[in-house]
Design a protein around this motif. Structure first.
Motif, PDB file in Angstrom:
ATOM      1  N   LEU A 235      36.120  37.974  35.910  1.00 14.68           N
ATOM      2  CA  LEU A 235      37.264  39.060  35.785  1.00 14.68           C
ATOM      3  C   LEU A 235      38.266  38.323  35.139  1.00 14.68           C
ATOM      4  CD1 LEU A 235      37.154  39.819  39.810  1.00 14.68           C
ATOM      5  CD2 LEU A 235      36.109  40.912  37.794  1.00 14.68           C
ATOM      6  N   GLY A 236      38.637  37.084  35.492  1.00 15.32           N
ATOM      7  CA  GLY A 236      39.980  36.435  34.523  1.00 15.32           C
ATOM      8  C   GLY A 236      39.646  36.567  33.202  1.00 15.32           C
ATOM      9  N   PRO A 237      38.523  36.106  32.651  1.00 13.70           N
ATOM     10  CA  PRO A 237      38.227  36.177  31.036  1.00 13.70           C
ATOM     11  C   PRO A 237      38.286  37.766  30.531  1.00 13.70           C
ATOM     12  CG  PRO A 237      36.692  34.801  32.012  1.00 13.70           C
ATOM     13  CD  PRO A 237      37.576  35.384  33.183  1.00 13.70           C
ATOM     14  N   ILE A 238      38.253  38.490  31.342  1.00  9.92           N
ATOM     15  CA  ILE A 238      38.075  40.080  30.918  1.00  9.92           C
ATOM     16  C   ILE A 238      39.771  40.536  31.152  1.00  9.92           C
ATOM     17  CG2 ILE A 238      37.503  42.368  31.409  1.00  9.92           C
ATOM     18  CD1 ILE A 238      34.912  41.242  32.170  1.00  9.92           C
ATOM     19  N   LEU A 239      40.295  40.512  32.517  1.00  7.60           N
ATOM     20  CA  LEU A 239      41.594  41.007  32.733  1.00  7.60           C
ATOM     21  C   LEU A 239      42.637  40.380  32.180  1.00  7.60           C
ATOM     22  CD1 LEU A 239      40.902  42.018  36.392  1.00  7.60           C
ATOM     23  CD2 LEU A 239      40.785  43.233  34.477  1.00  7.60           C
ATOM     24  N   VAL A 240      42.688  38.998  31.996  1.00  6.02           N
ATOM     25  CA  VAL A 240      43.887  38.380  31.676  1.00  6.02           C
ATOM     26  C   VAL A 240      44.298  38.314  30.162  1.00  6.02           C
ATOM     27  CG1 VAL A 240      44.951  35.686  31.423  1.00  6.02           C
ATOM     28  CG2 VAL A 240      43.710  36.294  33.245  1.00  6.02           C
ATOM     29  N   PRO A 241      43.440  38.627  29.092  1.00 11.35           N
ATOM     30  CA  PRO A 241      43.651  38.787  27.832  1.00 11.35           C
ATOM     31  C   PRO A 241      44.213  40.389  27.702  1.00 11.35           C
ATOM     32  CG  PRO A 241      41.574  37.904  27.928  1.00 11.35           C
ATOM     33  CD  PRO A 241      42.031  37.991  29.390  1.00 11.35           C
ATOM     34  N   ILE A 242      43.743  41.390  28.449  1.00 10.16           N
ATOM     35  CA  ILE A 242      44.519  42.540  28.439  1.00 10.16           C
ATOM     36  C   ILE A 242      45.770  42.254  28.794  1.00 10.16           C
ATOM     37  CG2 ILE A 242      44.166  44.926  29.258  1.00 10.16           C
ATOM     38  CD1 ILE A 242      41.239  44.370  29.494  1.00 10.16           C
ATOM     39  N   ALA A 243      45.914  41.814  30.042  1.00  9.58           N
ATOM     40  CA  ALA A 243      47.333  41.384  30.506  1.00  9.58           C
ATOM     41  C   ALA A 243      48.316  40.754  29.654  1.00  9.58           C
ATOM     42  CB  ALA A 243      47.439  40.809  31.840  1.00  9.58           C
TER      43      ALA A 243
ATOM     44  N   ARG B   3      34.831  30.489  19.397  1.00  7.62           N
ATOM     45  CA  ARG B   3      36.104  30.035  19.855  1.00  7.62           C
ATOM     46  C   ARG B   3      36.826  30.886  20.675  1.00  7.62           C
ATOM     47  NH1 ARG B   3      41.419  31.147  18.992  1.00  7.62           N
ATOM     48  NH2 ARG B   3      42.824  29.251  18.441  1.00  7.62           N
ATOM     49  N   SER B   4      36.871  32.270  20.494  1.00  9.40           N
ATOM     50  CA  SER B   4      37.365  33.029  21.075  1.00  9.40           C
ATOM     51  C   SER B   4      36.916  33.444  22.631  1.00  9.40           C
ATOM     52  CB  SER B   4      37.417  34.578  20.419  1.00  9.40           C
ATOM     53  OG  SER B   4      38.146  34.501  19.201  1.00  9.40           O
ATOM     54  N   LEU B   5      35.588  33.050  22.613  1.00  8.72           N
ATOM     55  CA  LEU B   5      35.129  33.191  23.898  1.00  8.72           C
ATOM     56  C   LEU B   5      35.780  31.858  24.552  1.00  8.72           C
ATOM     57  CD1 LEU B   5      33.063  34.487  25.989  1.00  8.72           C
ATOM     58  CD2 LEU B   5      31.207  33.120  24.883  1.00  8.72           C
ATOM     59  N   GLN B   6      35.689  30.848  24.171  1.00  4.94           N
ATOM     60  CA  GLN B   6      36.391  29.609  24.886  1.00  4.94           C
ATOM     61  C   GLN B   6      37.628  30.022  25.464  1.00  4.94           C
ATOM     62  OE1 GLN B   6      35.800  26.747  21.673  1.00  4.94           O
ATOM     63  NE2 GLN B   6      34.060  26.327  22.256  1.00  4.94           N
ATOM     64  N   PHE B   7      38.557  30.746  24.498  1.00 12.27           N
ATOM     65  CA  PHE B   7      39.717  30.714  24.761  1.00 12.27           C
ATOM     66  C   PHE B   7      39.781  32.075  26.078  1.00 12.27           C
ATOM     67  CE2 PHE B   7      43.638  34.175  24.174  1.00 12.27           C
ATOM     68  CZ  PHE B   7      44.421  33.085  24.406  1.00 12.27           C
ATOM     69  N   ARG B   8      38.967  32.710  26.044  1.00  9.32           N
ATOM     70  CA  ARG B   8      38.908  33.758  27.329  1.00  9.32           C
ATOM     71  C   ARG B   8      38.533  32.987  28.809  1.00  9.32           C
ATOM     72  NH1 ARG B   8      38.901  36.467  22.835  1.00  9.32           N
ATOM     73  NH2 ARG B   8      39.552  38.492  22.476  1.00  9.32           N
ATOM     74  N   PHE B   9      37.591  32.086  28.386  1.00  8.08           N
ATOM     75  CA  PHE B   9      37.085  31.658  29.524  1.00  8.08           C
ATOM     76  C   PHE B   9      38.229  30.533  30.197  1.00  8.08           C
ATOM     77  CE2 PHE B   9      32.353  31.937  28.559  1.00  8.08           C
ATOM     78  CZ  PHE B   9      31.985  32.909  29.649  1.00  8.08           C
ATOM     79  N   TRP B  10      39.143  29.999  29.183  1.00  9.06           N
ATOM     80  CA  TRP B  10      40.133  29.137  29.383  1.00  9.06           C
ATOM     81  C   TRP B  10      41.072  29.808  30.387  1.00  9.06           C
ATOM     82  CZ3 TRP B  10      41.780  24.076  28.570  1.00  9.06           C
ATOM     83  CH2 TRP B  10      43.229  23.787  28.518  1.00  9.06           C
ATOM     84  N   LEU B  11      41.367  31.244  29.809  1.00 11.24           N
ATOM     85  CA  LEU B  11      42.346  31.936  30.448  1.00 11.24           C
ATOM     86  C   LEU B  11      41.895  32.333  31.874  1.00 11.24           C
ATOM     87  CD1 LEU B  11      43.149  34.767  27.917  1.00 11.24           C
ATOM     88  CD2 LEU B  11      44.514  32.603  28.338  1.00 11.24           C
ATOM     89  N   GLY B  12      40.709  32.539  32.128  1.00 10.48           N
ATOM     90  CA  GLY B  12      40.168  32.733  33.369  1.00 10.48           C
ATOM     91  C   GLY B  12      40.163  31.505  34.199  1.00 10.48           C
ATOM     92  N   ALA B  13      39.736  30.444  33.692  1.00 12.03           N
ATOM     93  CA  ALA B  13      39.980  29.101  34.535  1.00 12.03           C
ATOM     94  C   ALA B  13      41.174  28.684  34.884  1.00 12.03           C
ATOM     95  CB  ALA B  13      38.963  28.138  33.942  1.00 12.03           C
ATOM     96  N   LEU B  14      41.991  28.690  33.943  1.00  8.97           N
ATOM     97  CA  LEU B  14      43.378  28.213  34.012  1.00  8.97           C
ATOM     98  C   LEU B  14      44.440  28.945  34.727  1.00  8.97           C
ATOM     99  CD1 LEU B  14      44.029  25.040  33.381  1.00  8.97           C
ATOM    100  CD2 LEU B  14      42.004  25.940  32.421  1.00  8.97           C
ATOM    101  N   SER B  15      44.270  30.335  34.792  1.00  5.44           N
ATOM    102  CA  SER B  15      45.082  31.370  35.092  1.00  5.44           C
ATOM    103  C   SER B  15      45.638  31.013  36.664  1.00  5.44           C
ATOM    104  CB  SER B  15      44.815  32.752  34.885  1.00  5.44           C
ATOM    105  OG  SER B  15      43.287  32.892  35.660  1.00  5.44           O
TER     106      SER B  15
END
Length: 271
Positions: free
Chosen positions: A54-62, A161-173
């Motif tokens: 959920l985080g990797p999908i929703l946080v980049p949009i937010a 690399r962009s996938l890494q960024f999205r996983f980062w957003l999900g895990a660290l949010s």
């Protein structure tokens, strides 16, 4: 095309898809254990799902909506930026394989940041208005430096690399929310002049990203002003964006900053 030997960007090396997925799963498992120990199995499952899905999908949009409203994010008209447009088309001819969109946002920090759509599309390079105001020669130099690194990564490497960024957003949010709450508490208690909690955690965040993504090691070399010291870049108040945005090498700072950030925090290392 291979990156030149002098290229010292944070993006050297092909990011590993297997390593990306493995560490993302490990972080989700860690969140599951924490949620289970401090609440219940259901909370653990919820945290794990947020971290991995959920985080990797929703946080980049937010973040995109927030940047649009807060910083006036918009496509840059290259016709109005002759120095940058010259560098753009020069790179287009010298280093083929990339046709990025350029976006601009309002910020007092001279920042560049890039992102690659996972499902296809043009690479997006985000630059701040402060970065557009730096010396034309330096701006062209940094643009060439960034472009060469993106071409060296190729499309697959940029998407990983962009996938890494999205996983980062999900895990660290969730941690970012906690640090934001601590920052609000500090301001309520009157500690308004101190850097935010996220600022002090930048080095640890960079170290985590370097460990996860096998970034080149090294500390940042800081250009120190003759009088006083510049305020910390505002992007370092963000646990989510701080370890991904790069400052222009013209940025001044306090020498202790080199202890707080990775060398990749700057587009080009000051020698």
């Amino acid at each position: 095309m291979e990156a030149p030997k002098s290229f010292r960007s944070i993006e050297i090396g092909k990011p590993s898809f297997v390593r990306t997925i493995a560490v993302a799963c490990a972080l989700a498992a860690a969140w599951f254990v924490l949620g289970w120990l401090f609440a219940s199995v259901a909370w653990g499952v919820g945290f794990a799902l947020w971290s991995l899905v959920l985080g990797p999908i929703l946080v980049p949009i937010a973040l995109r909506v927030w940047a649009w409203r807060r910083f006036g994010l918009r496509r840059l008209d290259l016709a109005g930026e002759w120095a940058l447009s010259g560098a753009y088309f020069d790179c287009l001819l010298k280093y083929p394989g990339l046709q990025p969109e350029v976006w601009v946002f309002s910020s007092v920090d001279p920042i560049v940041f890039w992102d690659e759509p996972l499902l296809g599309g043009r690479t997006r390079i985000f630059v701040s208005r402060a970065w557009l105001k730096i010396d034309s020669r330096q701006k062209s130099r940094e643009w060439h430096h960034l472009w060469q690194g993106l071409v060296a990564l190729r499309g697959w490497g940029r998407r990983v690399r962009s996938l890494q960024f999205r996983f980062w957003l999900g895990a660290l949010s969730p941690v970012a929310v906690l640090f934001e709450g601590l920052g609000v508490l500090m301001r309520v208690l009157g500690f308004r002049d101190l850097p935010s909690p996220a600022f002090w955690f930048q080095r640890a965040a960079w170290s985590l990203r370097a460990l996860w993504m096998k970034l080149p090691r090294g500390q940042a070399e800081i250009r120190v002003p003759r009088r006083g010291a510049a305020e910390p870049p505002r992007v370092w108040n963000s646990l989510l964006l701080g370890p991904w945005a790069q400052l222009s090498s013209v940025a001044n700072g306090h020498p202790t900053w080199r202890l707080l950030v990775h060398r990749g925090a700057f587009v080009e290392i000051v020698s």
